[in-house]
Design a protein around this motif. Structure first.
Motif, PDB file in Angstrom:
ATOM      1  N   ALA B  48       0.833  -1.202   0.000  1.00 50.51           N
ATOM      2  CA  ALA B  48       0.000   0.000   0.000  1.00 50.51           C
ATOM      3  C   ALA B  48       0.868   1.252   0.000  1.00 50.51           C
ATOM      4  N   LYS B  50       3.671   1.683  -1.278  1.00 49.06           N
ATOM      5  CA  LYS B  50       4.355   1.983  -2.529  1.00 49.06           C
ATOM      6  C   LYS B  50       3.443   1.804  -3.735  1.00 49.06           C
ATOM      7  N   ASP B  51       2.174   2.029  -3.502  1.00 49.79           N
ATOM      8  CA  ASP B  51       1.188   2.095  -4.592  1.00 49.79           C
ATOM      9  C   ASP B  51       1.192   0.879  -5.498  1.00 49.79           C
ATOM     10  N   HIS B  52       1.307  -0.260  -4.912  1.00 50.86           N
ATOM     11  CA  HIS B  52       1.282  -1.495  -5.688  1.00 50.86           C
ATOM     12  C   HIS B  52      -0.138  -1.718  -6.214  1.00 50.86           C
ATOM     13  N   PRO B  57      -7.878   0.762  -3.591  1.00 54.03           N
ATOM     14  CA  PRO B  57      -7.744   2.192  -3.273  1.00 54.03           C
ATOM     15  C   PRO B  57      -8.088   2.496  -1.824  1.00 54.03           C
ATOM     16  N   LYS B  60      -5.223   1.414   0.428  1.00 54.34           N
ATOM     17  CA  LYS B  60      -4.101   2.324   0.219  1.00 54.34           C
ATOM     18  C   LYS B  60      -4.311   3.608   1.004  1.00 54.34           C
ATOM     19  N   GLN B  61      -5.488   4.183   0.810  1.00 54.04           N
ATOM     20  CA  GLN B  61      -5.816   5.439   1.466  1.00 54.04           C
ATOM     21  C   GLN B  61      -5.654   5.296   2.980  1.00 54.04           C
ATOM     22  N   GLN B  64      -1.925   4.766   3.936  1.00 51.99           N
ATOM     23  CA  GLN B  64      -1.083   5.933   3.688  1.00 51.99           C
ATOM     24  C   GLN B  64      -1.359   7.071   4.667  1.00 51.99           C
TER      25      GLN B  64
END
Lengths: 365, 365
Positions: B48, B50-52, B57, B60-61, B64
């Motif tokens: 998450a 490193k935007d894999h 989404p 990730k949000q 992050q």
DNA sequence: TAATTCGTCGCAACCGTTTGCGGTGTCGTT
DNA sequence: AACGACACCGCAAACGGTTGCGACGAATTA
């Protein structure tokens, strides 16, 4: 039987290794490599290398001589990761080119090496951004502690707070941060300036100019106040008109007119540092003044420049080496006694006068 | 539903953390901590961050913003251990207090930071043992490469060989090691000395003394030969009697008698470095000579001292910053193209004359 | 309805080293 | 013969992070 096997592999490895060493870059050998080659487990190798009683003398002998032969060295990264102890400290300073900071570093390093620590030096070039980045990098690399001398351009202190939140012991030296409570090691700027100014008065100076650093810097403030204090001690007035704001070679030349304008009524100069003092002497000499005959000059922070100057510069010595040692000792104390007591200490070193030709008012050099 | 839960824990963690931050030193937060708190796996957190593309989404949000809040920073030790890449290079120099080395360091650092490398500086104090220890420590900590300027007292080179065996890229600069084949970045001492000596001849000098460094040092040898070469160019003889062995302030004073004895027949001095030149000027001045009226003087390796000297010293500038940059660029080349070609390069920088008052023979300063 | 695809995520191994704990084999003892 | 004691060694987890691969559910397709 087993012994023969092992040594066969041993020799094979050796010759093989040395032959390929010519062609390819070989990675450093690890405990696992040794274990695989000798046909034992990594844990046994690890224990054998540190004389653990659970390991038989024969195995110890085997492992130790083999490790010696292949020049085994433990991977510091792995050790640090596991023990969360790097035996490394960070030093953050404005500029290593300054003699004072160089001597501080020597003091730090001598104590550090003696106690098994490595030091990694970062210079910020008086740049706030760089200071933030450097500190972050040190924390990321899990140094055991940090010694800092603040940049001139640092006016926010979140990055210092951040260190405390991450549990990194910190000692400030010389350029301390008043807003952060911590251990501190400083030179007594006030007293040093007073000693320097007193010296000029003793030499017969009646009207002393001061070349001052910005007053938002502790150094600038304290040295100016020490200067004023010495004047008042001797019933001399502390006249703001005699205080010129310049603290580098460049700023002296930029304000040369102001200095020359004041020169006729002045018989002494106390400069906030040596390079300022030397530049001022040069400005005065170019305008026909003789030093120390007409005007006596004293600097601050004895660097090697003082000897080179013409005439040799009287100055006060800042004891950088001692400051470095003291700072490192304080830091080690915090690292090794993981006491959480917020009992911060401040160590103060009083500078000493080093008398040379530039302050002998009335004499020819 | 899940979101509410998570944020409850989130907030709990926050307040809890800040409250204990006052009393105890909190360890830096890890990916595992985040995973545990958010109820997901470490791998998901890692991806998450490193935007894999495999991660949704929402996750990730969540990860992050949480990582941001708790100021998560990856552990550089763990990263280095796994990737066997530290993004750190080592610098080994004799003494940081020398202006030349300081400027080299600035050049190195500027390139290094720009390319994402950290630099760790070691000073050997011209001590062979220290050099060995420092290099070993750098290797143990798996730096990606090393920049070295040899100590004066290094006469064995096994520790340099050892670097190659461990596959550590090395670039020598300034004080290179002739016995080790490697990349090299040097100042053209021969040419610099020739330029300096030529300048004295151009100024009208007929008989030029040379203050020389030990001839087993490359610097000493090359500068002396450059001096001789310029003399022969102009049909002047290169007389060994005019060469005095002294290369520090202290040795100049120790051999002051020799210098004074030669002074009457001499009208120029080329010194192997600036501090030697300045000390010589002082010795001569104390003995009634006027510089540059009676004797013109040129130094080598423009430091800030040259401006401070009386009179200001003509010297040749060594371009330390450029040398540092070039060395670091070469090193990065070796680190990043893991070419095993033993195609070593040597970069040479020719010094430039900086003309000041000390060499204006016959004129009053 | 069954098979396939895709989007999400976790398991496990790995980097090099250390260390608690359990396992094996060889003794001597009763 | 059965037992404990002891010497010696390996398994596995851990430090913090990454990554190939497989798993699972849901949606799409045949």
């Amino acid at each position: 039987m087993r012994g023969i096997d092992v040594f066969a592999i041993f020799n094979f490895y050796q010759s093989n290794n040395s032959s390929i060493a010519i062609k390819m870059k070989s990675q450093p050998i690890t405990i696992k490599d040794i274990a695989r080659i000798l046909g034992i487990s990594p844990s046994t190798v690890s224990r054998a290398l540190k004389d653990h009683p659970d390991i038989s003398p024969k195995t110890k002998q085997l492992v130790q001589t083999f490790a010696e032969k292949v020049n085994y060295r433990p991977n510091a990264l792995a050790l640090s990761l596991r023990s969360s102890k790097t035996n490394t400290i960070g030093i953050v300073i404005p500029e290593i080119v300054h003699h004072f900071f160089s001597t501080v570093i020597s003091g730090i390093e001598d104590v550090a090496y003696g106690r098994g620590y490595n030091a990694i030096i970062c210079q910020t070039n008086e740049n706030y951004q760089r200071e933030v980045i450097d500190l972050q990098a040190l924390v990321d690399n899990r140094v055991d502690g940090i010694l800092i001398s603040m940049s001139k351009n640092t006016h926010e202190f979140a990055h210092f707070e951040n260190l405390k939140e991450n549990g990194v012991p910190v000692v400030f030296f010389d350029r301390i941060c008043e807003q952060i409570s911590s251990d501190r090691v400083i030179a007594d700027d006030f007293e040093g300036a007073r000693i320097a100014t007193r010296h000029l008065i003793d030499k017969g100076c009646k009207k002393i100019m001061h070349l001052a650093a910005p007053q938002h810097l502790l150094i600038g403030k304290n040295r100016k106040e020490g200067y004023c204090s010495a004047l008042k001690e001797h019933k001399l007035s502390c006249d703001d008109r005699l205080i010129v704001k310049c603290d580098t070679r460049e700023t002296v030349f930029a304000r040369a007119d102001d200095i020359i304008r004041l020169a006729p009524e002045v018989d002494g100069i106390f400069a906030v540092n040596d390079s300022t003092a030397i530049a001022a002497m040069q400005v005065l000499q170019r305008n026909g003044y003789s030093i120390p005959k007409d005007i006596a000059v004293v600097g601050f922070g004895d660097g090697p420049n003082a000897n080179i100057a013409y005439p040799p510069l009287t100055t006060v010595e800042q004891k950088g080496y001692d400051i470095g040692q003291a700072a490192m000792r304080l830091l080690i104390g915090h690292i090794e006694n993981n006491v959480d007591e917020e009992e911060y200490e401040t160590k103060i070193f009083t500078p000493e006068l080093v008398e040379r030709a530039s302050s002998q008012l009335g004499t020819e050099y």
